[in-house]
Every structure is written in C-alpha cells, then in structure tokens.
Scaffold this motif. Sequence first.
Motif, PDB file in Angstrom:
ATOM      1  N   HIS A  52       0.847  -1.189   0.000  1.00 15.08           N
ATOM      2  CA  HIS A  52       0.000   0.000   0.000  1.00 15.08           C
ATOM      3  C   HIS A  52       0.884   1.241   0.000  1.00 15.08           C
ATOM      4  O   HIS A  52       2.058   1.184   0.369  1.00 15.08           O
ATOM      5  CB  HIS A  52      -0.926   0.011   1.222  1.00 15.08           C
ATOM      6  CG  HIS A  52      -0.168   0.040   2.521  1.00 15.08           C
ATOM      7  ND1 HIS A  52       0.348  -1.089   3.091  1.00 15.08           N
ATOM      8  CD2 HIS A  52       0.189   1.068   3.324  1.00 15.08           C
ATOM      9  CE1 HIS A  52       0.971  -0.763   4.204  1.00 15.08           C
ATOM     10  NE2 HIS A  52       0.899   0.540   4.377  1.00 15.08           N
ATOM     11  N   GLY A  53       0.308   2.358  -0.450  1.00 20.45           N
ATOM     12  CA  GLY A  53       1.091   3.578  -0.520  1.00 20.45           C
ATOM     13  C   GLY A  53       0.246   4.814  -0.707  1.00 20.45           C
ATOM     14  O   GLY A  53      -0.979   4.777  -0.560  1.00 20.45           O
ATOM     15  N   VAL A  54       0.936   5.904  -1.067  1.00 21.11           N
ATOM     16  CA  VAL A  54       0.281   7.193  -1.234  1.00 21.11           C
ATOM     17  C   VAL A  54       0.804   7.850  -2.516  1.00 21.11           C
ATOM     18  O   VAL A  54       2.010   7.903  -2.748  1.00 21.11           O
ATOM     19  CB  VAL A  54       0.565   8.117  -0.027  1.00 21.11           C
ATOM     20  CG1 VAL A  54       0.011   9.513  -0.262  1.00 21.11           C
ATOM     21  CG2 VAL A  54      -0.004   7.537   1.241  1.00 21.11           C
ATOM     22  N   LEU A  55      -0.120   8.330  -3.323  1.00 21.62           N
ATOM     23  CA  LEU A  55       0.186   9.132  -4.504  1.00 21.62           C
ATOM     24  C   LEU A  55      -0.009  10.592  -4.123  1.00 21.62           C
ATOM     25  O   LEU A  55      -1.035  10.953  -3.544  1.00 21.62           O
ATOM     26  CB  LEU A  55      -0.777   8.778  -5.656  1.00 21.62           C
ATOM     27  CG  LEU A  55      -0.817   9.742  -6.831  1.00 21.62           C
ATOM     28  CD1 LEU A  55       0.456   9.636  -7.660  1.00 21.62           C
ATOM     29  CD2 LEU A  55      -2.036   9.470  -7.696  1.00 21.62           C
ATOM     30  N   GLY A  59      -1.278  18.545  -5.276  1.00 23.22           N
ATOM     31  CA  GLY A  59      -1.369  19.044  -3.912  1.00 23.22           C
ATOM     32  C   GLY A  59      -2.206  18.181  -2.980  1.00 23.22           C
ATOM     33  O   GLY A  59      -2.399  18.545  -1.826  1.00 23.22           O
ATOM     34  N   ARG A  60      -2.704  17.066  -3.458  1.00 18.90           N
ATOM     35  CA  ARG A  60      -3.516  16.160  -2.626  1.00 18.90           C
ATOM     36  C   ARG A  60      -2.844  14.809  -2.523  1.00 18.90           C
ATOM     37  O   ARG A  60      -2.018  14.445  -3.367  1.00 18.90           O
ATOM     38  CB  ARG A  60      -4.909  15.977  -3.229  1.00 18.90           C
ATOM     39  CG  ARG A  60      -5.705  17.272  -3.221  1.00 18.90           C
ATOM     40  CD  ARG A  60      -7.123  17.092  -3.642  1.00 18.90           C
ATOM     41  NE  ARG A  60      -7.801  16.097  -2.811  1.00 18.90           N
ATOM     42  CZ  ARG A  60      -8.932  15.495  -3.149  1.00 18.90           C
ATOM     43  NH1 ARG A  60      -9.506  15.781  -4.289  1.00 18.90           N
ATOM     44  NH2 ARG A  60      -9.489  14.617  -2.360  1.00 18.90           N
ATOM     45  N   GLN A  61      -3.215  14.058  -1.503  1.00 13.43           N
ATOM     46  CA  GLN A  61      -2.682  12.717  -1.316  1.00 13.43           C
ATOM     47  C   GLN A  61      -3.795  11.697  -1.500  1.00 13.43           C
ATOM     48  O   GLN A  61      -4.897  11.861  -0.970  1.00 13.43           O
ATOM     49  CB  GLN A  61      -2.049  12.567   0.062  1.00 13.43           C
ATOM     50  CG  GLN A  61      -0.808  13.432   0.203  1.00 13.43           C
ATOM     51  CD  GLN A  61      -0.049  13.132   1.463  1.00 13.43           C
ATOM     52  OE1 GLN A  61      -0.608  12.696   2.451  1.00 13.43           O
ATOM     53  NE2 GLN A  61       1.255  13.364   1.436  1.00 13.43           N
ATOM     54  N   LYS A 148     -10.423   4.791  -0.803  1.00 11.60           N
ATOM     55  CA  LYS A 148     -11.135   5.987  -0.367  1.00 11.60           C
ATOM     56  C   LYS A 148     -10.291   6.664   0.706  1.00 11.60           C
ATOM     57  O   LYS A 148      -9.770   6.007   1.596  1.00 11.60           O
ATOM     58  CB  LYS A 148     -12.505   5.623   0.197  1.00 11.60           C
ATOM     59  CG  LYS A 148     -13.435   5.122  -0.869  1.00 11.60           C
ATOM     60  CD  LYS A 148     -14.815   4.937  -0.346  1.00 11.60           C
ATOM     61  CE  LYS A 148     -15.698   4.471  -1.495  1.00 11.60           C
ATOM     62  NZ  LYS A 148     -17.062   4.286  -1.110  1.00 11.60           N
ATOM     63  N   PRO A 149     -10.143   7.994   0.607  1.00 10.22           N
ATOM     64  CA  PRO A 149      -9.362   8.709   1.623  1.00 10.22           C
ATOM     65  C   PRO A 149      -9.974   8.533   2.995  1.00 10.22           C
ATOM     66  O   PRO A 149     -11.194   8.489   3.146  1.00 10.22           O
ATOM     67  CB  PRO A 149      -9.426  10.170   1.190  1.00 10.22           C
ATOM     68  CG  PRO A 149      -9.920  10.154  -0.210  1.00 10.22           C
ATOM     69  CD  PRO A 149     -10.655   8.874  -0.410  1.00 10.22           C
ATOM     70  N   VAL A 150      -9.120   8.409   3.997  1.00 14.89           N
ATOM     71  CA  VAL A 150      -9.591   8.307   5.372  1.00 14.89           C
ATOM     72  C   VAL A 150      -9.982   9.701   5.814  1.00 14.89           C
ATOM     73  O   VAL A 150      -9.176  10.629   5.758  1.00 14.89           O
ATOM     74  CB  VAL A 150      -8.478   7.745   6.289  1.00 14.89           C
ATOM     75  CG1 VAL A 150      -8.952   7.692   7.720  1.00 14.89           C
ATOM     76  CG2 VAL A 150      -8.036   6.390   5.793  1.00 14.89           C
TER      77      VAL A 150
END
Length: 165
Positions: A52-55, A59-61, A148-150
Amino acid sequence: MRSASCRFAVTMTLCGVWSMPAWAEPVLGPVTAEVTFVSSSASLGLGYTWGHGVLTYGGRQYPFEVAGASAAAVGFSSGKSIGKVYNLQRIEDFPGTYWALSGEATIGRGVSGSLMENDDGVRIRLDESRTGGRLAASPSRLTIRLLKPVEAPATPAAPAATGTP
C-alpha cells in the motif's frame, strides 16, 4: 594496456549510469506526481507482490494498494519504494494494470529500481530499498487500486446557547 582499456570501459559505463536521471525526463516527460509505498514479495518460480502507498498529485494525497504477479523469481523481500510519476493528466488515469521488466538481487539488504507503465501511458520510475532474500529477473504485472481517503472524525457540535439563566 589492457588495464587502461578496462578502466576506460568502467569509467564510460559509470558516466552513463550517473547521467541516467538527466536523460530520463526528456524520454519519460515531465514529472507530474510522486508515489511512496511499502510492499512485500514472495516467490517460488511464480511470485506475488502486495502493498500500500500514497500518490501525491495536484497538492492532494491519494492512498492506494498494489498487488500483482511476476515470473522467474525465488525468495521473499519487503521494503519501501519512492518514485516519480510521468504523464499523469488526470487522477482517473493512475489506477490500473502496470507492466514492468524488473530485476532484484536482495541478500539481507538491497536496492533496485524499475520502470512501470499502464495502458493510459502513465509511467512510474521507482527507487526501492529492500530487505530479505530474493532473486528475480522477470516481467511483472501490478495492479494499482485507489482507496477511499480516510476522513477525519467529525467533531461534535457544541450545544447551542439557550440564553436562559
């Protein structure tokens, strides 16, 4: 004479490796986003990778998960990857199936890199730091799925003042 020829060949090779980042951008296009993720890979002939990761884009994650398969690999390794994303025009183009030809030789600690591309032309160039014991030189197929963003929990509203003593 032979020693000088070997040193010249090594010098030219190292110059080529050190200049890779300089020529990578014109070939891949401008950097449009960045990714970081952790993953694990287990293989015995055929392999499986998950993580798992983050893009970071615009300006958003955006959190995501990655899973996929590879061939011609043996062992287990895990680690962290950081990378640059090229040719990402809209967030909808990021998820999907990415293909890569990658190699790994990790005994204890190791580093590797790979270049992946999906059907929408989005490319990811990764630098990876791995631990474990794994040998792989194979095509890989990884699927990235946006999560989905937390959302932060809503704070309870303060009771309204009634104005009565």
